[in-house]
Scaffold this motif. Structure first.
Motif, short mmCIF file in Angstrom:
data_model
loop_
_atom_site.label_atom_id
_atom_site.label_comp_id
_atom_site.label_asym_id
_atom_site.label_seq_id
_atom_site.Cartn_x
_atom_site.Cartn_y
_atom_site.Cartn_z
N ALA A 89 -8.70 1.19 -13.99
CA ALA A 89 -7.60 1.11 -14.95
C ALA A 89 -6.86 2.42 -15.18
CB ALA A 89 -8.12 0.55 -16.26
N THR A 90 -7.55 3.55 -15.00
CA THR A 90 -6.89 4.82 -15.35
C THR A 90 -6.15 5.44 -14.17
OG1 THR A 90 -8.98 5.89 -14.88
CG2 THR A 90 -8.49 5.44 -17.20
N VAL A 91 -6.25 4.85 -13.00
CA VAL A 91 -5.60 5.47 -11.82
C VAL A 91 -4.64 4.49 -11.14
CG1 VAL A 91 -7.48 7.07 -11.29
CG2 VAL A 91 -7.51 4.77 -10.33
N VAL A 92 -3.74 5.09 -10.35
CA VAL A 92 -2.83 4.27 -9.55
C VAL A 92 -3.58 3.90 -8.26
CG1 VAL A 92 -0.64 4.26 -8.29
CG2 VAL A 92 -0.82 5.43 -10.50
N VAL A 93 -3.62 2.62 -7.95
CA VAL A 93 -4.30 2.18 -6.72
C VAL A 93 -3.24 1.85 -5.68
CG1 VAL A 93 -6.05 0.63 -5.77
CG2 VAL A 93 -6.04 1.12 -8.22
N SER A 104 -2.30 -9.02 3.33
CA SER A 104 -1.24 -8.07 3.70
C SER A 104 -0.67 -7.39 2.45
CB SER A 104 -0.12 -8.83 4.41
OG SER A 104 0.50 -9.68 3.46
N ARG A 105 0.03 -6.28 2.65
CA ARG A 105 0.62 -5.58 1.50
C ARG A 105 1.70 -6.42 0.85
NH1 ARG A 105 1.51 0.58 3.31
NH2 ARG A 105 2.53 0.61 1.28
N LYS A 158 5.45 1.05 -2.76
CA LYS A 158 5.46 2.44 -2.26
C LYS A 158 4.56 3.37 -3.08
CE LYS A 158 9.60 2.92 0.44
NZ LYS A 158 10.74 2.09 -0.02
N THR A 159 4.57 3.16 -4.42
CA THR A 159 3.82 4.09 -5.27
C THR A 159 2.38 3.65 -5.52
OG1 THR A 159 4.55 2.88 -7.21
CG2 THR A 159 5.89 4.79 -6.56
#
Ligand code: BTN
Length: 344
Positions: free
Chosen positions: A29-33, A45-46, A68-69
């Protein structure tokens, strides 16, 4: 003991990979995955990840970011998927098999079909929305998307050498069990004063916010299975005009939102305790508890609209099968098996 087969994929149930995606975001929860990491770990797939993020956002899950992010949860999601619900049900007889639906006709209908197809005791069917939610006496149950709890539990209260089981005529006790469990959970989570109107309505300020529909498949001496369906108006900000005078939601009654996940976990923990006690000790403690917390059980002047007659009188407790006893105005004590009870 033979190993239980894994839960089958029921038609229309939530793809377990969406569930996994949500679990992955919740665990981090605290990070961008990154989209690539999610795609790898979930096994899609993405672009599928991007599509499912859209689905979850449509259900009110707050997810920041884009392909992208990467992605990050903004708040703890209040969606009832197995990945989030299961860890909260450890130590209970529920939650080994959870069938989750973003949308279905009626969780009771799904659970009845599954039970007829040998789905085991303790299986849960949970939906974010019902298109044909059913109430008692052929009524509909208003089931707005992600606002309420719409849940069905499959029970097989069998006689075994160590457990007393339940006879078909005792099945109404399971409605009382569910009502008490829901009441305890609501009181514990919200602090509201909650009344129980026999047999199955939970009331706050005199308005109904929870109902229970128990359906059973049995022969004369033996229950095959019971489906206990529980509907709770939790975060409804508004109710349809025709329900407004008689119904409410926990949000309307408390003035704040309530975590459905927390409420459901607490309800099932409580159901687990009452159910085990019922099978171990019989109905007396359950009836005593119902009488303690329901203003309708004893000494209430009521009108009961039963299938074949309307009775007016004063309630005089419940018998050992959960039947309501009403002292009619002509002095006769009448057992009420089913019907709509109102205070007069
Ligand atoms: C009532 O008070 O009339 C009973 C309402 C029961 C509603 C629940 S919602 C989950 C389950 N699925 C259904 O179709 N009905 C029950």
């Amino acid at each position: 003991m033979p190993k239980r087969p894994p839960p089958r994929n029921v038609a229309g149930a939530t793809d377990r990979r969406i569930d996994k995606l949500l679990g992955l975001l919740a665990d981090n929860a605290t990070v961008v995955v990154s989209g690539a990491k999610i795609a790898r770990q979930v096994g899609v797939s993405r672009s599928a990840v991007w599509r499912w993020v859209g689905t979850l956002r449509g259900l009110g899950v707050k997810i920041k970011g884009h392909p992208k992010t990467g992605y990050q949860l903004e708040t703890v999601p209040d969606i009832l998927v197995p990945e989030l619900l299961q860890p909260r049900l450890k130590g209970t007889q529920f939650g080994r098999r959870i069938h989750h639906f973003f949308k279905t006709d009626s969780t009771n209908s799904v659970a009845l079909r599954l039970a007829a197809d040998n789905e085991p005791h303790g299986t849960l069917v949970v939906a974010e929305e019902q298109t044909a939610g059913r109430g008692r006496l052929g009524r509909a149950w208003h089931s707005e998307k992600t606002s309420g709890l719409y849940l069905s539990i499959i029970l097989r209260p069998e006689f075994t050498p160590t457990k007393s089981g339940l006879a078909p005529q005792q099945a109404p006790l399971l409605t009382l069990t569910a009502g008490l469990a829901a009441r305890d959970a609501v009181v514990g989570v919200t602090g509201l004063a909650v009344d129980l109107r026999w047999p199955n309505d939970l009331l706050a300020g005199g308005r109904k916010f929870c109902g229970i529909l128990t359906e059973m498949q049995a022969e004369a001496q033996r229950i095959h299975y019971v489906v206990v369906g529980i509907g709770v108006n939790v975060n409804h900000a508004k109710l349809p005009a025709e329900l407004e005078p008689i119904a409410t939601s926990l949000r309307l009654a408390t003035g704040r939102g309530v975590s459905r996940l927390e409420l459901l976990a607490s309800l099932l923990a409580s159901f687990d305790r009452y159910y085990n006690q019922l099978l171990r000790e019989g109905s007396a403690p359950l009836i005593a508890r119902f009488t303690e917390v329901s203003s309708y059980a004893q000494g209430k002047r009521v009108r009961v609209v039963a299938p074949r007659e309307t009775i007016t009188g004063v309630t005089e407790g419940l018998d050992s099968t959960g039947t309501l006893l009403v002292r009619r105005d002509d002095g006769q004590l009448v057992p009420v098996l089913a019907g709509d009870v109102t205070e007069v």
